[in-house]
Enzyme design. Structure first.
Site, short mmCIF file in Angstrom:
data_model
loop_
_atom_site.label_atom_id
_atom_site.label_comp_id
_atom_site.label_asym_id
_atom_site.label_seq_id
_atom_site.Cartn_x
_atom_site.Cartn_y
_atom_site.Cartn_z
N GLY A 173 0.81 -1.21 0.00
CA GLY A 173 0.00 0.00 0.00
C GLY A 173 0.85 1.26 0.00
CB THR A 203 1.45 6.01 -2.69
OG1 THR A 203 1.59 6.90 -1.57
CG2 THR A 203 0.15 5.23 -2.54
CB ALA A 248 -4.60 -1.32 -3.26
CG PHE A 254 -5.09 -2.22 0.75
CD1 PHE A 254 -5.22 -3.43 0.10
CD2 PHE A 254 -3.88 -1.56 0.69
CE1 PHE A 254 -4.15 -3.99 -0.58
CE2 PHE A 254 -2.81 -2.11 0.02
CZ PHE A 254 -2.94 -3.33 -0.63
CG HIS A 288 -3.90 12.14 2.66
ND1 HIS A 288 -4.35 12.35 1.38
CD2 HIS A 288 -4.23 10.86 2.96
CE1 HIS A 288 -4.93 11.24 0.92
NE2 HIS A 288 -4.87 10.32 1.87
CG HIS A 289 -1.39 11.88 7.74
ND1 HIS A 289 -0.04 11.65 7.58
CD2 HIS A 289 -2.02 10.83 7.15
CE1 HIS A 289 0.14 10.51 6.95
NE2 HIS A 289 -1.04 9.99 6.68
CE LYS A 322 -0.82 10.39 0.61
NZ LYS A 322 -0.32 9.01 0.76
CB THR A 363 -6.49 7.62 -2.91
OG1 THR A 363 -6.02 6.60 -2.01
CG2 THR A 363 -7.99 7.49 -3.08
#
Length: 233
Positions: A71, A73, A96, A99, A131-132, A135, A142
């Protein structure tokens, strides 16, 4: 099932809790600087590491006949190489960008809406993701998956971070506090707008999906997606 975790940050710890609750055992926790890995003890690996480490983690597992779920990225320039390597090794691999069951339904909804909007040239599409602050990559994987879903079903040709253009989808990325993840797709015309949105309340949905994917891939060979795991095709 014996699981190895590549990356033992917030996601790794949450995956550990959920996996143990479901009767599995965590037999390795691999972070930067970890020692040698005993692949003989591992049934399946789950990678939520860093963009710099993901490729090596994935290929190491495939070399050692260990199915791996990733997961992470930010490393996808090497994705085609991983797919080819997995096929050469007759391995098993799932990547992915997200997920979560809800997000994967959102991906399908996004593609369906894009098909409906294809011939309505008065609408322009845009994406926003939040996002937080920890990241590492922007835009999120996504958001890229959402943009690719629109491109596959419309005349849009590419996406660009913070920049609109001809047949180009602008993606806005924001980093705010401890936000687990919010993704919005908006079609706007002079008279109205249409918006679909997914908001994660916490990270548990991402972690659970990864464990479910790990359970699903055991005993299989090939390159799969969450559409296969969740039978959304």
């Amino acid at each position: 099932m014996n699981i190895a975790l590549f990356g033992y940050g917030k996601m790794g710890k949450m995956i550990e809790c959920l996996a143990v609750e479901r009767g599995h055992e965590i037999v390795a926790k691999i972070d930067v600087g970890s020692g040698e890995i005993d692949f003989a003890k591992i049934d399946v690996a789950i990678d939520f590491s860093t963009p710099d480490a993901a490729y090596e983690n994935i290929t190491s597992c495939l070399k050692n006949n260990t199915p791996i779920i990733s997961g992470t990225t930010g490393w996808l320039e090497k994705f085609d190489d991983v797919v080819q390597f997995c096929e050469e090794k007759n391995g098993a691999f799932i990547y992915a960008s997200n997920f979560s069951l809800g997000v994967n339904i959102f991906f399908e909804l996004n593609a369906h809406l894009a098909k409906m909007m294809k011939n309505l040239s008065q609408y322009e599409v845009s994406l926003e993701e939040i996002h937080h602050t920890q990241k590492l990559d922007a835009p999120s994987g996504t958001a890229i998956t959402l943009a690719e879903g629109i491109i596959a079903n419309t005349d849009y040709q590419k996406w660009k971070l913070d920049e609109s253009g001809y047949k180009q989808i602008p993606i806005t990325s924001k980093r705010i506090g401890d936000t687990p993840g919010t993704h919005t797709v908006e079609y706007t015309s002079e008279v109205d707008s249409i918006e679909i949105k997914h908001t994660a309340q916490n990270r548990e949905g991402f972690a659970l999906g990864a464990v479910v994917a790990a359970e699903w891939i055991l005993g299989k060979t090939g390159v799969f997606t969450m559409k296969d795991v969740l039978n959304l095709g």
